[in-house]
Design an enzyme around this catalytic site. Structure first.
Site, PDB file in Angstrom:
ATOM      1  N   ILE A 709       0.816  -1.219   0.000  1.00 59.47           N
ATOM      2  CA  ILE A 709       0.000   0.000   0.000  1.00 59.47           C
ATOM      3  C   ILE A 709       0.847   1.265   0.000  1.00 59.47           C
ATOM      4  O   ILE A 709       0.305   2.365  -0.025  1.00 59.47           O
ATOM      5  CB  ILE A 709      -0.966   0.015   1.199  1.00 59.47           C
ATOM      6  CG1 ILE A 709      -0.200  -0.097   2.521  1.00 59.47           C
ATOM      7  CG2 ILE A 709      -2.012  -1.066   1.085  1.00 59.47           C
ATOM      8  CD1 ILE A 709      -1.104   0.026   3.755  1.00 59.47           C
ATOM      9  N   GLY A 710       2.169   1.137   0.043  1.00 59.75           N
ATOM     10  CA  GLY A 710       2.992   2.329   0.027  1.00 59.75           C
ATOM     11  C   GLY A 710       4.463   1.984  -0.031  1.00 59.75           C
ATOM     12  O   GLY A 710       4.878   0.867   0.269  1.00 59.75           O
ATOM     13  N   GLY A 712       8.524   4.053   0.472  1.00 54.91           N
ATOM     14  CA  GLY A 712       9.257   5.260   0.827  1.00 54.91           C
ATOM     15  C   GLY A 712      10.740   5.037   0.698  1.00 54.91           C
ATOM     16  O   GLY A 712      11.205   4.011   0.211  1.00 54.91           O
ATOM     17  N   PHE A 714      12.931   4.461   2.958  1.00 58.14           N
ATOM     18  CA  PHE A 714      13.548   3.468   3.834  1.00 58.14           C
ATOM     19  C   PHE A 714      12.869   2.103   3.769  1.00 58.14           C
ATOM     20  O   PHE A 714      13.259   1.190   4.474  1.00 58.14           O
ATOM     21  CB  PHE A 714      13.541   3.973   5.273  1.00 58.14           C
ATOM     22  CG  PHE A 714      14.438   5.174   5.489  1.00 58.14           C
ATOM     23  CD1 PHE A 714      15.653   5.261   4.841  1.00 58.14           C
ATOM     24  CD2 PHE A 714      14.045   6.209   6.312  1.00 58.14           C
ATOM     25  CE1 PHE A 714      16.481   6.355   5.033  1.00 58.14           C
ATOM     26  CE2 PHE A 714      14.866   7.316   6.510  1.00 58.14           C
ATOM     27  CZ  PHE A 714      16.086   7.394   5.868  1.00 58.14           C
ATOM     28  N   GLY A 715      11.817   1.916   2.971  1.00 56.52           N
ATOM     29  CA  GLY A 715      11.195   0.599   2.917  1.00 56.52           C
ATOM     30  C   GLY A 715       9.828   0.619   2.269  1.00 56.52           C
ATOM     31  O   GLY A 715       9.443   1.568   1.587  1.00 56.52           O
ATOM     32  N   VAL A 717       5.505  -0.487   2.712  1.00 54.27           N
ATOM     33  CA  VAL A 717       4.416  -0.633   3.676  1.00 54.27           C
ATOM     34  C   VAL A 717       3.392  -1.601   3.102  1.00 54.27           C
ATOM     35  O   VAL A 717       2.934  -1.429   1.968  1.00 54.27           O
ATOM     36  CB  VAL A 717       3.752   0.719   4.002  1.00 54.27           C
ATOM     37  CG1 VAL A 717       2.656   0.528   5.039  1.00 54.27           C
ATOM     38  CG2 VAL A 717       4.794   1.712   4.505  1.00 54.27           C
ATOM     39  N   LYS A 731       5.410  -1.722   8.112  1.00 57.57           N
ATOM     40  CA  LYS A 731       6.489  -1.033   7.407  1.00 57.57           C
ATOM     41  C   LYS A 731       7.748  -1.886   7.501  1.00 57.57           C
ATOM     42  O   LYS A 731       8.315  -2.052   8.583  1.00 57.57           O
ATOM     43  CB  LYS A 731       6.723   0.349   8.021  1.00 57.57           C
ATOM     44  CG  LYS A 731       7.828   1.166   7.354  1.00 57.57           C
ATOM     45  CD  LYS A 731       7.931   2.538   8.004  1.00 57.57           C
ATOM     46  CE  LYS A 731       9.030   3.380   7.380  1.00 57.57           C
ATOM     47  NZ  LYS A 731       9.131   4.698   8.034  1.00 57.57           N
ATOM     48  N   ASP A 835       9.682  16.095   9.584  1.00 58.52           N
ATOM     49  CA  ASP A 835       9.280  15.766   8.204  1.00 58.52           C
ATOM     50  C   ASP A 835       7.756  15.814   8.074  1.00 58.52           C
ATOM     51  O   ASP A 835       7.131  14.921   7.527  1.00 58.52           O
ATOM     52  CB  ASP A 835       9.797  14.378   7.820  1.00 58.52           C
ATOM     53  CG  ASP A 835       9.725  14.158   6.303  1.00 58.52           C
ATOM     54  OD1 ASP A 835       9.632  15.129   5.558  1.00 58.52           O
ATOM     55  OD2 ASP A 835       9.764  12.987   5.886  1.00 58.52           O
TER      56      ASP A 835
END
Length: 901
Positions: A709-710, A712, A714-715, A717, A731, A835
């Site tokens: 579902i996502g 980024g 760093f990894g 999700v 995550k 962030d």
């Protein structure tokens, strides 16, 4: 004297000539073998013919045998070596060859005519290859030929008449080719013939009458052709036959009454799939050596009066698809005589006119019985409980009869049963709990009966079940969750047209391999469609119509990309029709007679009126014109007012000012109460749940891309479902990224001691070793069903979302302000997010905002300042990026500006 002297001299010359010829032709064999090798292709990495070289004498080559006296080739055997290529004409030069065996390879091309020069040849085995062309008539010159095996090739044309000259021929095996024409009458002249097998070709015509001359014939196989006419009476003279196979032809007429007396050695009689008529002669009971009797797919009729008691070797009796039966009450009396057939394994009488009752003696049939099918008749009465004695049954088919009474509980003793088919009767009572003893069963069909009561939870023990159909009964009560835990269900689960009630269990999601699910027309099924249904990723057909289901179509169904047919009609479903349905490859979508509202999508199945039905939803609008829905209302705006730039600027300015005033007031209010009521916003500081790598692997279906579902820096999700928690977001850190570990530590530190209703809740920090011995780090959060704020502020063109109105934006701003106020001013140690942007603000089911992604967060110590995990803080946040619609200062006052244009 002079004459004798001359005769001796000539004899000496002949002997010298023969000896010299043999020695010279020794080299001929060598050359012929090399020529054969040059046409043969060996499989990659093979080497079966690697010995065929000059380093050794050819008599030592693999597959080659020579005579001891003259060292001439007498045998070539290249069975099952994976060879291909063609058969060289030079094979005709191996004049001492007695056996040529090329069985089970992939040779192609034509059989060379030169093979006719092998006058010593006794055995020719070219079977199971890909030879093409005609059978060479030159084979008639192989006068010593005894065995001719050319079956299972691609040969065409007719059987040469010339073969009738082979007076020593015992076996012709030519089945499974493309041979045509009629069976040559001349074959009746080969009186030495013992086997004639020409099945599965394209032979026509009739069976030659003079085949009755083959007194030595023991096997006659002409099945699978287009032979017509009747069985010639001469064939009944072949008293040595042990196999007579005439199946799959166009033969007709009745069987001679004395057929059973004419074949004392007959083991196999195959007459199925023809057009034979009349009664089955009683003399069949005299075929005492018979193992297989196949009369199926004909037009045999009348009462079956054969006494089978003398057929002690009988293994298969096939009578299906005829008109056998008379309607007499003692119709099934022939089963009594079959109890003496101790070797019987298969009994098939389906699709006849048998009537009467099934006698209790059915339990005395052979203990070897594994196939028992009497379906499609007019049998009545109860299914005798003695059927439980047939403990080796793998199939029980009693469908489409007139059986009444209950399903006997003794069926639970048939623990080798794989298929049980009882549909289309008048069975009543409850389904016995003993059904759960059938641990090997893969198909159960009890449909179209009068069964009642609850569905037994013991179905959950049938862990090899792939198909279960219980439709068209009177079953009631709730659907046991154990049924949905039979993960082997992969073909169909049909519970339709019963009286089932209650909600659909959430365990429905465990049917990950199921292709078709039908729970329609139960009337009393209620509640919402479980969101877990999205785990049924193999589902192609979903039928839930004719119930009382309510709520909306689960958004999670977006992941069911294999769906082709959905029928949700005649329920109480409501809400908007989700646009993700446009993306599914639906060929039929029925949403009629519900309470859906809003605008109908236009694409996918919605673009074809023959694929979608939405009748009876009075609140729907829009859609393609052929669906004849009303137009959706359009809000009328004052055109001059709308296009006045001054007024737009005034509206935007006033709105921003109003929002700033509200937010400033809120911040002031929060600060005032921060020391008095922090407990109102804090949740209990819960200890982390311990979750293993294996549990996360199962929860995400092996970290499947369908659950992604996502992603980024760093990894990744993933969405998952944990037994003890429910829906979660997981995550998984990409530890190849050097900052991933620091991000993991920072996020765990930041979140382990803070709890607030507007902060993402972390379930656990998982740091372990995976199954391959690699380091594994993951964070498990509560799942935010409405995604992130970024997607609400700036939805993509192919995403349809409800309007994100001013009031909702204001609430989100308040939620985020509350979270930051807590982090900056109410925590034991101040937390600086570093962030903050719309993509890191997540929205739950109620559109409550939660601040997430603390991978760059820092703790502020009054004594030493901001914490960091490296020698230099570096640049924090998203480099070169300012979140559209949102600005924040440092750790003091948050300021939010939601753009209105």
């Amino acid at each position: 004297m002079r004459f004798l002297l001359v005769l001796q001299q000539w004899a000496l010359i002949i002997i010298i000539f023969i000896t010299t010829d043999a020695l010279n032709n020794n080299e001929t064999d060598h050359v012929a073998l090399l020529a054969m090798k040059s046409k043969i292709l060996e499989p990659f990495g093979g080497g079966a013919l690697s010995s065929w070289n000059e380093s050794s004498h050819f008599c030592n080559w693999e597959g080659v045998v020579c005579g001891k006296r003259h060292k001439r080739v007498t045998l070539i055997d290249l069975t099952s070596l994976g060879l291909s290529g063609t058969l060289s004409p030079h094979v005709g030069n191996l004049t001492f060859l007695r056996r040529l065996v090329l069985y089970n390879n992939t040779f192609h091309g034509e059989i060379p005519n030169e093979i006719g020069g092998l006058y010593r040849l006794k055995v020719l085995v070219l079977q199971t290859n890909s030879f093409q062309g005609r059978i060479p008539s030159s084979l008639s010159r192989c006068s010593s030929l005894v065995y001719l095996y050319i079956a299972n090739n691609n040969l065409v044309g007719t059987i040469p008449e010339e073969l009738s000259s082979l007076s020593m021929l015992k076996r012709i095996s030519a089945y499974e080719n493309n041979l045509t024409g009629a069976i040559p009458k001349s074959l009746g002249n080969i009186t030495s013939l013992e086997v004639l097998s020409a099945a599965y070709n394209h032979f026509g015509g009739t069976i030659p009458n003079n085949l009755g001359q083959l007194k030595n014939l023991v096997e006659l196989g002409l099945g699978g052709n287009q032979i017509s006419g009747m069985i010639p009476s001469s064939l009944y003279n072949l008293s040595n036959l042990n196999t007579l196979s005439l199946s799959f032809n166009d033969l007709h007429g009745s069987l001679q009454p004395y057929i059973g007396n004419m074949f004392p050695h007959l083991k196999v009689l195959q007459l199925q799939i023809n057009s034979f008529t009349g009664q089955l002669p009683n003399s069949i009971g005299n075929l005492t050596k018979a193992k297989t009797l196949a009369f199926s797919h004909n037009e045999f009729s009348g009462k079956l009066t054969v006494d089978f008691s003398k057929l002690v070797n009988l293994e298969i009796l096939s009578l299906m698809y005829n008109n056998l039966g008379s309607g007499d009450f003692d119709e099934m009396h022939f089963l009594e005589s079959l109890t003496n057939c101790s070797s019987l394994e298969r009994l098939n009488t389906i699709m006849n006119q048998f009537g009467g009752v099934l006698p209790d003696s059915v339990g005395n049939l052979s203990s070897n019985m594994h196939f028992f099918a009497l379906g499609g008749n007019q049998l009545q009465g109860m299914i005798p409980p003695t059927i439980g004695k047939l403990i080796n049954l793998s199939l029980l088919g009693l469908f489409n009869n007139r059986f009444t009474g209950p399903i006997p509980s003794t069926i639970g003793k048939l623990q080798k049963l794989q298929r049980i088919v009882l549909h289309g009767n008048q069975l009543s009572g409850t389904i016995p709990d003993s059904i759960g003893n059938l641990s090997l069963v893969n198909l159960i069909d009890f449909s179209n009966n009068n069964l009642e009561g609850k569905i037994p939870s013991s179905f959950g023990n049938c862990q090899r079940l792939t198909s279960l159909t219980l439709q068209q009964n009177n079953l009631s009560g709730t659907i046991p969750k154990e049924l949905f835990q039979v993960s082997s269900l992969s073909i169909v689960l049909d519970l339709s047209h019963n009286h089932l009630s209650g909600p659909l269990p959430s365990e429905i999601g465990e049917l990950k391999s199921l292709v078709a699910l039908d729970i329609s027309n139960n009337n009393d099924l209620s509640g919402e469609i479980p969101s877990t249904i999205s785990s049924c990723t193999s589902l192609e057909s979903l039928f839930l119509q004719g119930n009382m289901l309510q709520g909306s179509i689960p958004m999670s169904m977006e992941f069911m990309r294999g769906l082709q047919i959905i029928d949700l009609s005649s329920n109480n479903l409501s809400g908007q029709i989700p646009t993700f349905l446009e993306k599914l490859s639906l060929i039929n979508l029925n949403l009629s007679f519900n309470d859906f509202n809003g605008e109908l999508p236009l694409h996918g199945a919605f673009a074809n009126s023959s694929s979608v039905s939405v009748y009876g939803n009075d609140k729907l609008c829009g859609g393609i014109p052929s669906l004849q829905l009303p137009r959706c209302p359009v809000k009328k705006l004052n055109r001059n007012f709308f296009f006045s730039s001054k007024r737009i600027y005034a509206i935007v300015g006033a709105s921003i000012l109003g929002i700033l005033i509200i937010i400033s007031s809120l911040v002031f209010y929060l600060r005032k109460r921060k020391r008095e009521s922090t407990s109102l916003d804090l949740l209990p500081k819960e200890s982390f749940v311990q979750i293993s790598y294996g549990e996360l692997l199962i929860a995400t279906d092996g970290f499947s891309s369908s659950n992604l579902i996502g992603a980024g820096g760093f990894g990744f999700v993933y969405r998952g479902v944990l037994d003890q928690i429910g829906d979660v977001a997981i995550k998984v850190l990409n530890l190849v990224n050097p900052g991933a570990t620091r991000s993991f530590i920072a996020e765990c530190k930041a979140l382990k001691s803070i709890r607030h209703r507007n902060l993402i809740k972390i379930v656990t920090c998982c740091s372990s070793i995976d199954f391959q011995g690699n380091e594994f780090k993951a964070l498990v959060y509560e799942l935010m069903m409405n995604g992130n704020l970024e997607k609400w502020l700036h939805p993509s063109q192919d995403t349809s979302r409800p309007e994100f109105n001013l009031l909702q934006r204001l609430r989100v701003a308040i939620d985020v302000a509350s979270a930051l106020d807590y982090l900056h001013n109410q925590c034991e140690l101040t937390v600086i997010h570093c962030d903050l942007k719309p993509s890191n603000i997540l929205l739950d089911q109620q559109m409550v905002a939660h601040v997430g992604d603390f991978g760059l967060a820092r703790l502020f110590y009054p004594e030493i300042g901001i914490s960091h995990h490296s020698s230099s803080m570096g640049v924090l946040g998203t480099v070169g990026y300012a979140a559209p619609g949102m600005l924040t200062d440092n750790r003091t006052n948050p300021v939010f500006i939601f753009l209105l244009a």
